[in-house]
Design an enzyme around this catalytic site. Structure first.
Site, PDB file in Angstrom:
ATOM      1  N   LYS A  53       0.830  -1.213   0.000  1.00  0.00           N
ATOM      2  CA  LYS A  53       0.000   0.000   0.000  1.00  0.00           C
ATOM      3  C   LYS A  53       0.863   1.260   0.000  1.00  0.00           C
ATOM      4  O   LYS A  53       0.560   2.235  -0.689  1.00  0.00           O
ATOM      5  CB  LYS A  53      -0.955  -0.013   1.214  1.00  0.00           C
ATOM      6  N   GLN A  97      -4.794  -1.394   9.389  1.00  0.00           N
ATOM      7  CA  GLN A  97      -4.689  -2.727   8.810  1.00  0.00           C
ATOM      8  C   GLN A  97      -5.328  -3.771   9.739  1.00  0.00           C
ATOM      9  O   GLN A  97      -5.019  -3.817  10.929  1.00  0.00           O
ATOM     10  CB  GLN A  97      -3.202  -3.070   8.569  1.00  0.00           C
ATOM     11  N   ASP A 120     -10.818   2.951   3.425  1.00  0.00           N
ATOM     12  CA  ASP A 120     -11.112   1.520   3.291  1.00  0.00           C
ATOM     13  C   ASP A 120     -12.612   1.300   3.110  1.00  0.00           C
ATOM     14  O   ASP A 120     -13.040   0.232   2.666  1.00  0.00           O
ATOM     15  CB  ASP A 120     -10.655   0.763   4.553  1.00  0.00           C
TER      16      ASP A 120
END
Ligand code: NAP
Length: 283
Positions: A53, A97, A120
């Protein structure tokens, strides 16, 4: 019939180029789009994902910072850090995460992220926006699947789409996105009776289960579009999806490979969401 491949790598590359261009335009206005990634603990897969990422972001001109914390970080300390990032105008996207260590409540952590920075798309406000058709961030994996359908010029209106899997991050948002494009949507899950009876009727099948060979050739209507979200390992330890690719490609009209299908699209859509967060903040 041999299905046409939907090349996720190629489409993701085009999307990254577009993100890079829009990022340059934003930078010219004095705004540096920035993503903060938080990793708690040392889960090896999470370390790989967060590194990807960061690399994807920097390659497209986005600024990405990876903050790593030990697995024994307290939940209170993590929430404090998220609140500080929420208040920082130089940070446009925040990603925590998952999975988090067991002593943390993942829902509470995600709900602490400002919806304006929830790149997200996991916040309950983002989910609500998707349900009601309001602007918000879409979870990257189903968003990437929608981009693939758009890219092949597939008109979902009136089509029957079957989604296998109903997780909050893939199956459910996928179903809502297909519905928003006027498909008739069936959602199947572990309690579904006779999965094949459903998939055989589908013009589009999205498999998001996490089990090999959930979808085999005898379960697919000739010419259907098959999107394989699954990530599994085969007997040789190689990455494979939920779909029996070699069999299904003889029947389907379009199919996504694993690897090189949904995976790169998921990564690309995080960049899109981060850029959009920065564009919205810039007005
Ligand atoms: P998940 O939370 O474990 O959900 C799996 C879903 O599959 C559940 O809804 C479950 O039903 C359903 N299911 C299980 N067995 C089934 C069966 N035999 N028939 C029909 N449905 C069944 O997984 P997820 O997070 O959605 O991820 C799904 C897969 O996609 C995983 O392999 C994951 O690694 C992969 N993934 C890939 C990407 C990517 O970028 N390529 C991104 C995210 C996830 P119940 O709800 O009834 O338990």
């Amino acid at each position: 019939m041999t299905a046409q491949l939907i090349d996720g790598n190629a489409l993701a590359k085009r999307i990254r180029a577009e993100v890079a261009g829009r990022t340059q335009a934003l930078k010219a206005r004095g705004v540096q789009p920035a993503l903060a990634i938080i990793l708690v603990g040392t889960d090896p897969a999470s370390q790989v994902y967060t590194r990807h990422k960061v690399n994807d972001s920097t390659e497209t001109g986005l600024q990405a910072t990876l903050e790593t914390y030990p697995a024994d970080l307290t939940e209170a300390a993590l929430l404090d850090r998220i609140q500080a990032l929420n208040a920082d105008p130089k940070v446009h996207g925040i990603l925590v995460q998952l999975p988090l260590p067991r002593h943390m409540d993942a829902s509470k952590v995600i709900e602490t992220i400002s919806p304006a920075k929830d790149v997200d798309g996991f916040h309950v406000a983002s989910a609500g926006a998707l349900v009601t058709g309001q602007p918000g961030f879409w979870p990257c994996t189903p968003y990437g699947c929608m981009k693939m359908l758009e890219d092949i010029g597939y008109d979902l209106r009136g089509k029957h789409a079957v989604v296998i899997g109903r997780s909050n991050i893939v199956g459910k948002p996928m179903a809502l996105m297909l519905l928003q494009k006027n498909a008739t949507v069936t959602v199947c899950h572990s309690a579904t009776r006779d999965l094949k009876a459903h998939t055989l009727q589908a013009d589009v099948v999205v498999a998001a289960v996490g089990k090999r060979n959930v979808l085999t050739a005898d379960m697919v209507k000739p010419g259907a579009v098959v999107i394989d979200v699954g990530m599994n390992r085969n007997d040789e330890g190689k990455l494979c999806g939920d779909v029996d690719f070699e069999g299904v490609r003889q029947v389907a009209g379009w199919v996504t490979p694993v690897p090189g299908g949904v995976g790169p699209m998921t990564r690309a859509m995080l960049l899109v969401n981060t850029l959009e967060a920065a564009e919205r903040a810039a007005g």
